[in-house]
Scaffold this motif. Sequence first.
Motif, PDB file in Angstrom:
ATOM      1  N   PRO A 112     -17.158  18.307  14.114  1.00  0.00           N
ATOM      2  CA  PRO A 112     -17.699  17.115  14.918  1.00  0.00           C
ATOM      3  C   PRO A 112     -16.940  16.849  16.104  1.00  0.00           C
ATOM      4  O   PRO A 112     -15.358  17.216  15.427  1.00  0.00           O
ATOM      5  CB  PRO A 112     -18.015  16.070  14.616  1.00  0.00           C
ATOM      6  CG  PRO A 112     -17.270  15.829  13.255  1.00  0.00           C
ATOM      7  CD  PRO A 112     -16.944  17.143  12.603  1.00  0.00           C
ATOM      8  N   THR A 147     -14.794  11.722  11.362  1.00  0.00           N
ATOM      9  CA  THR A 147     -14.729  10.383  10.352  1.00  0.00           C
ATOM     10  C   THR A 147     -12.919  10.135  11.134  1.00  0.00           C
ATOM     11  O   THR A 147     -11.924  10.389  10.515  1.00  0.00           O
ATOM     12  CB  THR A 147     -14.778  10.335   8.877  1.00  0.00           C
ATOM     13  OG1 THR A 147     -15.636  11.754   9.076  1.00  0.00           O
ATOM     14  CG2 THR A 147     -15.403   9.406   9.368  1.00  0.00           C
ATOM     15  N   LYS A 167     -25.990  16.259  11.846  1.00  0.00           N
ATOM     16  CA  LYS A 167     -24.667  15.457  12.859  1.00  0.00           C
ATOM     17  C   LYS A 167     -22.896  15.278  12.263  1.00  0.00           C
ATOM     18  O   LYS A 167     -22.429  15.502  12.849  1.00  0.00           O
ATOM     19  CB  LYS A 167     -25.221  14.223  12.265  1.00  0.00           C
ATOM     20  CG  LYS A 167     -25.850  13.662  13.189  1.00  0.00           C
ATOM     21  CD  LYS A 167     -26.101  11.668  12.363  1.00  0.00           C
ATOM     22  CE  LYS A 167     -27.026  11.017  13.354  1.00  0.00           C
ATOM     23  NZ  LYS A 167     -27.565  10.020  12.276  1.00  0.00           N
ATOM     24  N   ASP A 216     -22.326   5.676  11.783  1.00  0.00           N
ATOM     25  CA  ASP A 216     -22.450   7.430  12.128  1.00  0.00           C
ATOM     26  C   ASP A 216     -22.503   7.338  14.054  1.00  0.00           C
ATOM     27  O   ASP A 216     -23.214   9.155  14.110  1.00  0.00           O
ATOM     28  CB  ASP A 216     -23.326   8.084  11.242  1.00  0.00           C
ATOM     29  CG  ASP A 216     -24.969   7.469  11.980  1.00  0.00           C
ATOM     30  OD1 ASP A 216     -24.950   6.740  13.176  1.00  0.00           O
ATOM     31  OD2 ASP A 216     -26.160   7.678  11.389  1.00  0.00           O
ATOM     32  N   PRO A 262     -20.365   8.572  17.678  1.00  0.00           N
ATOM     33  CA  PRO A 262     -19.159   8.795  18.075  1.00  0.00           C
ATOM     34  C   PRO A 262     -18.186   8.050  18.496  1.00  0.00           C
ATOM     35  O   PRO A 262     -16.478   7.590  18.486  1.00  0.00           O
ATOM     36  CB  PRO A 262     -19.064   9.975  18.814  1.00  0.00           C
ATOM     37  CG  PRO A 262     -20.262   9.893  19.946  1.00  0.00           C
ATOM     38  CD  PRO A 262     -21.115   9.312  18.383  1.00  0.00           C
ATOM     39  N   GLU A 266     -15.952   4.991  12.205  1.00  0.00           N
ATOM     40  CA  GLU A 266     -17.367   5.878  13.083  1.00  0.00           C
ATOM     41  C   GLU A 266     -17.392   7.498  13.090  1.00  0.00           C
ATOM     42  O   GLU A 266     -16.045   8.247  12.286  1.00  0.00           O
ATOM     43  CB  GLU A 266     -16.581   6.043  14.911  1.00  0.00           C
ATOM     44  CG  GLU A 266     -16.654   4.836  15.828  1.00  0.00           C
ATOM     45  CD  GLU A 266     -15.882   4.014  16.800  1.00  0.00           C
ATOM     46  OE1 GLU A 266     -16.089   3.604  17.823  1.00  0.00           O
ATOM     47  OE2 GLU A 266     -14.908   5.381  17.459  1.00  0.00           O
ATOM     48  N   LEU A 267     -18.115   7.767  13.094  1.00  0.00           N
ATOM     49  CA  LEU A 267     -18.307   9.154  12.876  1.00  0.00           C
ATOM     50  C   LEU A 267     -18.533   9.625  11.403  1.00  0.00           C
ATOM     51  O   LEU A 267     -17.864  10.195  11.185  1.00  0.00           O
ATOM     52  CB  LEU A 267     -17.292  10.617  13.744  1.00  0.00           C
ATOM     53  CG  LEU A 267     -17.654  10.517  15.433  1.00  0.00           C
ATOM     54  CD1 LEU A 267     -16.269  12.047  15.761  1.00  0.00           C
ATOM     55  CD2 LEU A 267     -18.624  11.660  15.284  1.00  0.00           C
TER      56      LEU A 267
END
Length: 290
Positions: free
Chosen positions: A34, A76, A161, A194, A196, A235-236
């Motif tokens: 990601p 993450t 994702k 989940d 960004p 986040e992420l």
Amino acid sequence: MLELQFTTLGRRWQADVSTPVDLAITLQFPGPQPRFFADEPARAEPLRAGGYTGAVASGASCNCGVYTLSPHCHGTHTECVGHLTDNATALAGLTPVPPALAVLVSVRPETVAVAGAPEAARYDAADPIVTRALLAEATARWSGDPWAAMVVRTLPNPPDKRHRVYSGPCPAPYFSPDAMHWIVERGVNSLVVDLPSLDRADDGGTLTAHRIFWGLAPGVLDARQALRGRALVTELAYVPDAVPDGLYLLDLHVPAFAADAAPSRRQSPITSSTYLAASTGCAPSEWPQR
């Protein structure tokens, strides 16, 4: 089954910790990963020191890598109020934190056109947002329980994702200011999402949702003025579909970085919790199941 019993706000709970669920996205070097805001992916290369190159494939006795990444952009990560302030507030000084009772909920963001305009500097009618009403509805079943951590899974939840590249002014849903006020009112001090970012990618630099979460007034750069300066946001993350909404034990694992953010490996293993009883002195055999 390995069980753990714990008490929070006078209520006793039991958790199955034998099958933890990892909410962190594996960061591949190289490979699909990601990315948010950054132009380049995270990368790895062998350490070079004098005539030594840290790669067994190149003849070295051991592997020794150098990794280049931005915690906020690649995978993450957990961040603290130092993300928005000009004085040294390090994540290492705020962690470790004890495991916490958490609620996991799934929400399907609505467009601004449907939900109504947020109190934000920049938005578009087509922007998908997480609202107060969506969060209140999703958590209604557990509204009377003493959770202080929250995990938000947005729908739809495709596996891509885990290696999505987020670019553009609004590449993902974000939290409306009113939704973040609701999270603060609930006393959530560890928030896992989940997405960004809590905010729109191009929000004019206001980072309104972040500021509300940390209790930091607009324009304030001094972390000492934050009303919730010990709160943490992750986040992420990625929550597998196989994990149902409900109450869990959240265990946050963050490396000791003297920085405003750090990558989070297995930072959110969660295991189902069952309410046993209020601390009223009843014998274990009398504990009611819920």
